[in-house]
Design an enzyme around this catalytic site. Structure first.
Site, PDB file in Angstrom:
ATOM      1  N   LYS A  65      -6.458  21.494  46.341  1.00 44.07           N
ATOM      2  CA  LYS A  65      -6.254  20.162  46.497  1.00 44.07           C
ATOM      3  C   LYS A  65      -4.703  19.965  46.642  1.00 44.07           C
ATOM      4  O   LYS A  65      -4.259  19.163  47.351  1.00 44.07           O
ATOM      5  CB  LYS A  65      -6.712  19.252  45.488  1.00 44.07           C
ATOM      6  CG  LYS A  65      -8.337  19.166  45.679  1.00 44.07           C
ATOM      7  CD  LYS A  65      -8.903  18.221  44.933  1.00 44.07           C
ATOM      8  CE  LYS A  65     -10.282  18.193  44.881  1.00 44.07           C
ATOM      9  NZ  LYS A  65     -11.231  17.125  44.948  1.00 44.07           N
ATOM     10  N   ASN A  86      -7.884  15.699  49.501  1.00 39.09           N
ATOM     11  CA  ASN A  86      -9.238  16.366  49.378  1.00 39.09           C
ATOM     12  C   ASN A  86      -9.963  16.086  50.785  1.00 39.09           C
ATOM     13  O   ASN A  86     -11.118  16.426  50.836  1.00 39.09           O
ATOM     14  CB  ASN A  86      -9.996  15.665  48.313  1.00 39.09           C
ATOM     15  CG  ASN A  86     -10.551  14.152  48.758  1.00 39.09           C
ATOM     16  OD1 ASN A  86     -10.161  13.442  49.658  1.00 39.09           O
ATOM     17  ND2 ASN A  86     -11.801  13.880  48.390  1.00 39.09           N
ATOM     18  N   ASP A 102     -10.720  10.980  46.640  1.00 42.53           N
ATOM     19  CA  ASP A 102     -11.175  11.156  45.175  1.00 42.53           C
ATOM     20  C   ASP A 102     -11.163   9.806  44.489  1.00 42.53           C
ATOM     21  O   ASP A 102     -12.112   9.392  43.713  1.00 42.53           O
ATOM     22  CB  ASP A 102     -10.820  12.411  44.867  1.00 42.53           C
ATOM     23  CG  ASP A 102     -11.236  13.623  44.984  1.00 42.53           C
ATOM     24  OD1 ASP A 102     -12.605  13.623  45.530  1.00 42.53           O
ATOM     25  OD2 ASP A 102     -10.666  14.772  44.965  1.00 42.53           O
TER      26      ASP A 102
END
Ligand code: NAP
Length: 280
Positions: A65, A86, A102
């Protein structure tokens, strides 16, 4: 046919393909979501290959990430603030833009399904990697009173705390000395943002007697659905015990909107996840 997918290492545990393919099918979209396992030393080459092959969108998982950012053409403001990506959108010309869903996926599930508003609450987070960056940023934005963090790499925790100070100057930010210290402040919300629990041989990294009844315990791991942390938290009567399935759903919903600029069928995606859970 449009191709979407998940890059990470490992990726076999992921339910993202099940959820997105169910949505594509329900809406009659000619697209497929695949799992792309990429060995750590091959990230740059493999990512460039995916872009050349005309992939339309990617999700990014552990451990990429943060690392993926350097290989993207653009990064949106939120992902830049968080310092992790992400979701990647690739336009028709092959230009890539990184996003982060996220944090918003996590907070949507936490507030709407769990019914927990972090405003004025004490949060403790195990891990300071890609996922922790996103959810601590959203906890800071949501005005959590304190955020305590522990990662085995102390430097990562220190850097994350510096980022969070900018987002929420009035939040009390603390680096815990170890995993037990993380729980010593009796947080209202305890989050596992490490991969601990993904492997059958994993066990708790803190003294379980530190788990209090008032705590909401949220494990980002969702496969297996019951991790040692969640089993222990349930046995000790914690106020709420959740795995990462809800967050997975909502971060996926937000990613779908970014890629296709359309609303996904949330109920279909949720049902697909529930179905796979009953089979595991
Ligand atoms: P990551 O970037 O690798 O971060 C994990 C962090 O935890 C790393 O800094 C790691 O340190 C640290 N760590 C490992 N063992 C530890 C321990 N015993 N004590 C303290 N810290 C420890 O991974 P990520 O992308 O943030 O993902 C973390 C987990 O969340 C994964 O299981 C992932 O599948 C899950 N996740 C779920 C969702 C969802 O939608 N449910 C979304 C995002 C992530 P080292 O790098 O030094 O090992």
């Amino acid at each position: 046919m449009k191709i979407f997918g998940l890059i990470g290492f490992p990726v076999k545990h992921s339910y993202s393909a099940i959820m997105h393919n169910a949505a594509f099918q329900a809406l009659g979209i000619d697209a497929r979501y695949e799992l792309f396992e990429i060995q750590p030393q091959k990230l740059e080459v493999e990512l460039k290959n995916k872009l050349k092959q005309g992939v339309s969108g990617l999700n990014v998982t552990i451990p990429y990430k943060e690392k993926v950012i350097q290989f993207l053409d653009h990064i949106d403001e939120e992902a830049d603030l968080i310092g992790a990506v992400n979701t990647v959108k690739i336009d028709a010309g092959g230009e890539s833009t990184g996003f982060n869903t996220d944090g918003r996926g996590f907070i949507t599930h936490l507030k709407e399904a769990v019914g927990f508003d972090p405003k004025g609450k004490a949060a403790a987070v195990l891990g300071a990697g890609g996922a922790a960056k996103a959810l601590t940023a959203i906890l800071a934005k949501s005005k959590a009173k304190t955020i305590s963090i522990f990662d085995i790499d102390s430097q990562k925790t220190k850097e994350l705390i510096e980022r969070l100070k900018i987002i929420c100057p009035q939040c009390l930010l603390k680096e815990a000395k170890d995993a037990n210290d993380l729980l010593s402040g009796e947080p209202d919300l305890l989050i596992n943002a490490t991969p601990i629990g993904m492997s059958k041989s994993d066990h708790l990294v803190f003294d379980p007697t530190l788990l209090q009844k008032k705590m909401v315990v949220y494990d980002l791991v969702y496969n297996p659905a019951q991790t040692p942390l969640l089993i222990e938290a349930k046995a000790r009567g914690c106020a709420g015990v959740f795995n990462g399935l809800g967050m997975l759903l909502y971060q996926g919903v937000l990613a779908f909107r970014i890629w296709l600029e359309a609303d996904p069928p949330i109920d279909v995606m949720e049902e697909a996840l529930r179905e796979v859970l009953t089979k595991t």
